[in-house]
Design an enzyme around this catalytic site. Structure first.
Site, PDB file in Angstrom:
ATOM      1  N   ASP A 106       0.848  -1.190   0.000  1.00  0.00           N
ATOM      2  CA  ASP A 106       0.000   0.000   0.000  1.00  0.00           C
ATOM      3  C   ASP A 106       0.889   1.248   0.000  1.00  0.00           C
ATOM      4  O   ASP A 106       1.908   1.297   0.688  1.00  0.00           O
ATOM      5  CB  ASP A 106      -0.922  -0.011   1.229  1.00  0.00           C
ATOM      6  CG  ASP A 106      -2.069   0.973   1.104  1.00  0.00           C
ATOM      7  OD1 ASP A 106      -3.224   0.526   1.003  1.00  0.00           O
ATOM      8  OD2 ASP A 106      -1.806   2.204   1.118  1.00  0.00           O
ATOM      9  N   ILE A 107       0.488   2.246  -0.754  1.00  0.00           N
ATOM     10  CA  ILE A 107       1.289   3.471  -0.872  1.00  0.00           C
ATOM     11  C   ILE A 107       1.296   4.265   0.442  1.00  0.00           C
ATOM     12  O   ILE A 107       2.230   5.018   0.702  1.00  0.00           O
ATOM     13  CB  ILE A 107       0.759   4.339  -2.041  1.00  0.00           C
ATOM     14  CG1 ILE A 107       1.851   5.256  -2.565  1.00  0.00           C
ATOM     15  CG2 ILE A 107      -0.502   5.098  -1.671  1.00  0.00           C
ATOM     16  CD1 ILE A 107       1.521   5.871  -3.913  1.00  0.00           C
ATOM     17  N   HIS A 109     -10.209  -5.492  -3.494  1.00  0.00           N
ATOM     18  CA  HIS A 109      -8.888  -5.760  -2.924  1.00  0.00           C
ATOM     19  C   HIS A 109      -9.046  -6.158  -1.473  1.00  0.00           C
ATOM     20  O   HIS A 109     -10.002  -5.752  -0.808  1.00  0.00           O
ATOM     21  CB  HIS A 109      -7.972  -4.533  -3.027  1.00  0.00           C
ATOM     22  CG  HIS A 109      -8.568  -3.268  -2.479  1.00  0.00           C
ATOM     23  ND1 HIS A 109      -9.491  -2.521  -3.191  1.00  0.00           N
ATOM     24  CD2 HIS A 109      -8.392  -2.620  -1.314  1.00  0.00           C
ATOM     25  CE1 HIS A 109      -9.837  -1.463  -2.481  1.00  0.00           C
ATOM     26  NE2 HIS A 109      -9.193  -1.505  -1.322  1.00  0.00           N
ATOM     27  N   HIS A 120      -6.784  -5.959   2.089  1.00  0.00           N
ATOM     28  CA  HIS A 120      -5.613  -5.448   2.776  1.00  0.00           C
ATOM     29  C   HIS A 120      -5.091  -6.564   3.683  1.00  0.00           C
ATOM     30  O   HIS A 120      -5.882  -7.174   4.420  1.00  0.00           O
ATOM     31  CB  HIS A 120      -5.971  -4.273   3.685  1.00  0.00           C
ATOM     32  CG  HIS A 120      -6.564  -3.073   3.001  1.00  0.00           C
ATOM     33  ND1 HIS A 120      -5.894  -1.876   2.876  1.00  0.00           N
ATOM     34  CD2 HIS A 120      -7.774  -2.879   2.413  1.00  0.00           C
ATOM     35  CE1 HIS A 120      -6.663  -0.986   2.247  1.00  0.00           C
ATOM     36  NE2 HIS A 120      -7.818  -1.574   1.966  1.00  0.00           N
ATOM     37  N   ASN A 170     -12.734  -3.363   2.314  1.00  0.00           N
ATOM     38  CA  ASN A 170     -13.744  -2.314   2.381  1.00  0.00           C
ATOM     39  C   ASN A 170     -14.612  -2.363   1.128  1.00  0.00           C
ATOM     40  O   ASN A 170     -14.100  -2.569   0.026  1.00  0.00           O
ATOM     41  CB  ASN A 170     -13.069  -0.949   2.483  1.00  0.00           C
ATOM     42  CG  ASN A 170     -12.209  -0.822   3.726  1.00  0.00           C
ATOM     43  OD1 ASN A 170     -12.638  -1.211   4.812  1.00  0.00           O
ATOM     44  ND2 ASN A 170     -11.012  -0.300   3.585  1.00  0.00           N
ATOM     45  N   GLU A 218     -12.217   3.265  -1.083  1.00  0.00           N
ATOM     46  CA  GLU A 218     -11.684   4.394  -1.868  1.00  0.00           C
ATOM     47  C   GLU A 218     -11.438   4.000  -3.320  1.00  0.00           C
ATOM     48  O   GLU A 218     -11.629   4.817  -4.216  1.00  0.00           O
ATOM     49  CB  GLU A 218     -10.378   4.893  -1.253  1.00  0.00           C
ATOM     50  CG  GLU A 218     -10.567   5.602   0.080  1.00  0.00           C
ATOM     51  CD  GLU A 218      -9.239   5.899   0.757  1.00  0.00           C
ATOM     52  OE1 GLU A 218      -8.181   5.847   0.102  1.00  0.00           O
ATOM     53  OE2 GLU A 218      -9.273   6.162   1.972  1.00  0.00           O
ATOM     54  N   VAL A 219     -10.955   2.785  -3.525  1.00  0.00           N
ATOM     55  CA  VAL A 219     -10.621   2.351  -4.886  1.00  0.00           C
ATOM     56  C   VAL A 219     -11.612   1.262  -5.306  1.00  0.00           C
ATOM     57  O   VAL A 219     -11.670   0.196  -4.671  1.00  0.00           O
ATOM     58  CB  VAL A 219      -9.177   1.815  -4.956  1.00  0.00           C
ATOM     59  CG1 VAL A 219      -8.849   1.362  -6.374  1.00  0.00           C
ATOM     60  CG2 VAL A 219      -8.185   2.882  -4.491  1.00  0.00           C
TER      61      VAL A 219
HETATM   62  P1  5GP Z   1      -9.817   1.161   0.298  1.00  0.00           P
HETATM   63  O1  5GP Z   1     -10.305   2.250   1.193  1.00  0.00           O
HETATM   64  O2  5GP Z   1     -10.374   1.286  -1.089  1.00  0.00           O
HETATM   65  O3  5GP Z   1      -9.986  -0.194   0.903  1.00  0.00           O
HETATM   66  O4  5GP Z   1      -8.238   1.349   0.228  1.00  0.00           O
HETATM   67  C1  5GP Z   1      -7.525   1.730  -0.903  1.00  0.00           C
HETATM   68  C2  5GP Z   1      -6.064   1.698  -0.548  1.00  0.00           C
HETATM   69  O5  5GP Z   1      -5.317   1.920  -1.736  1.00  0.00           O
HETATM   70  C3  5GP Z   1      -5.622   2.764   0.459  1.00  0.00           C
HETATM   71  O6  5GP Z   1      -5.054   2.133   1.607  1.00  0.00           O
HETATM   72  C4  5GP Z   1      -4.585   3.595  -0.314  1.00  0.00           C
HETATM   73  O7  5GP Z   1      -3.487   3.997   0.487  1.00  0.00           O
HETATM   74  C5  5GP Z   1      -4.157   2.651  -1.422  1.00  0.00           C
HETATM   75  N1  5GP Z   1      -3.740   3.312  -2.643  1.00  0.00           N
HETATM   76  C6  5GP Z   1      -4.389   4.321  -3.280  1.00  0.00           C
HETATM   77  N2  5GP Z   1      -3.717   4.666  -4.398  1.00  0.00           N
HETATM   78  C7  5GP Z   1      -2.633   3.859  -4.465  1.00  0.00           C
HETATM   79  C8  5GP Z   1      -1.565   3.736  -5.401  1.00  0.00           C
HETATM   80  O8  5GP Z   1      -1.467   4.445  -6.406  1.00  0.00           O
HETATM   81  N3  5GP Z   1      -0.628   2.776  -5.145  1.00  0.00           N
HETATM   82  C9  5GP Z   1      -0.699   1.959  -4.051  1.00  0.00           C
HETATM   83  N4  5GP Z   1       0.265   1.056  -3.898  1.00  0.00           N
HETATM   84  N5  5GP Z   1      -1.694   2.058  -3.141  1.00  0.00           N
HETATM   85  C10 5GP Z   1      -2.652   2.995  -3.348  1.00  0.00           C
END
Ligand code: 5GP
Length: 120
Positions: A33-34, A104, A106, A91, A99-100
């Protein structure tokens, strides 16, 4: 919810933006994760276009589903957190604070992670 092929993980899968890869096979890509929320924070994603856990489990093949969860377990072992403990989070949607919009999980660990969820 329809799949949006402009999402950031779709762009990573197409090689348009880089990632720090941990694992890859025919069906799965995993990368750090970034914004690391713990010493180990890896995202495990299917290569197929699925929005969420419910979309994935309804529409992916048994091979894709097995590959995703097998990879998450392997990563937990390979990165040492199977020994110390870890958490898997996925999530989904607005209430899940996704968010994405590409499915996925984590894999988090490497320190005590605290309570599972903040109580409202
Ligand atoms: P969500 O809230 O969708 O479960 O989490 C999305 C995750 O993707 C977040 O923890 C965020 O830090 C990670 N993320 C967002 N953009 C990027 C990216 O460009 N590269 C990587 N490696 N992680 C990302």
């Amino acid at each position: 919810m329809a799949y949006d092929a402009t999402n950031i993980f779709a762009r990573i899968l197409r090689g348009e933006i880089p990632c720090n890869k941990v694992y890859e096979d025919e069906h799965v890509l995993a990368f750090h994760d970034i914004a690391q929320a713990a010493p180990v924070h890896v995202l495990v994603i299917p290569k197929g276009e699925y929005v969420s856990m419910d979309d994935f489990t309804a529409n992916a093949s048994p091979e894709e589903i097995t590959a995703l969860f097998s990879a998450a377990g392997k990563i937990a072992r390979d990165l040492g957190v199977a020994e110390t403990g870890y958490r898997i989070i996925s999530n989904a949607g607005e209430d899940g604070h996704q968010e994405v919009p590409h499915f996925h999980v984590h894999v988090l660990g490497g320190r005590p992670l605290g309570p599972m969820i903040k109580r409202a």
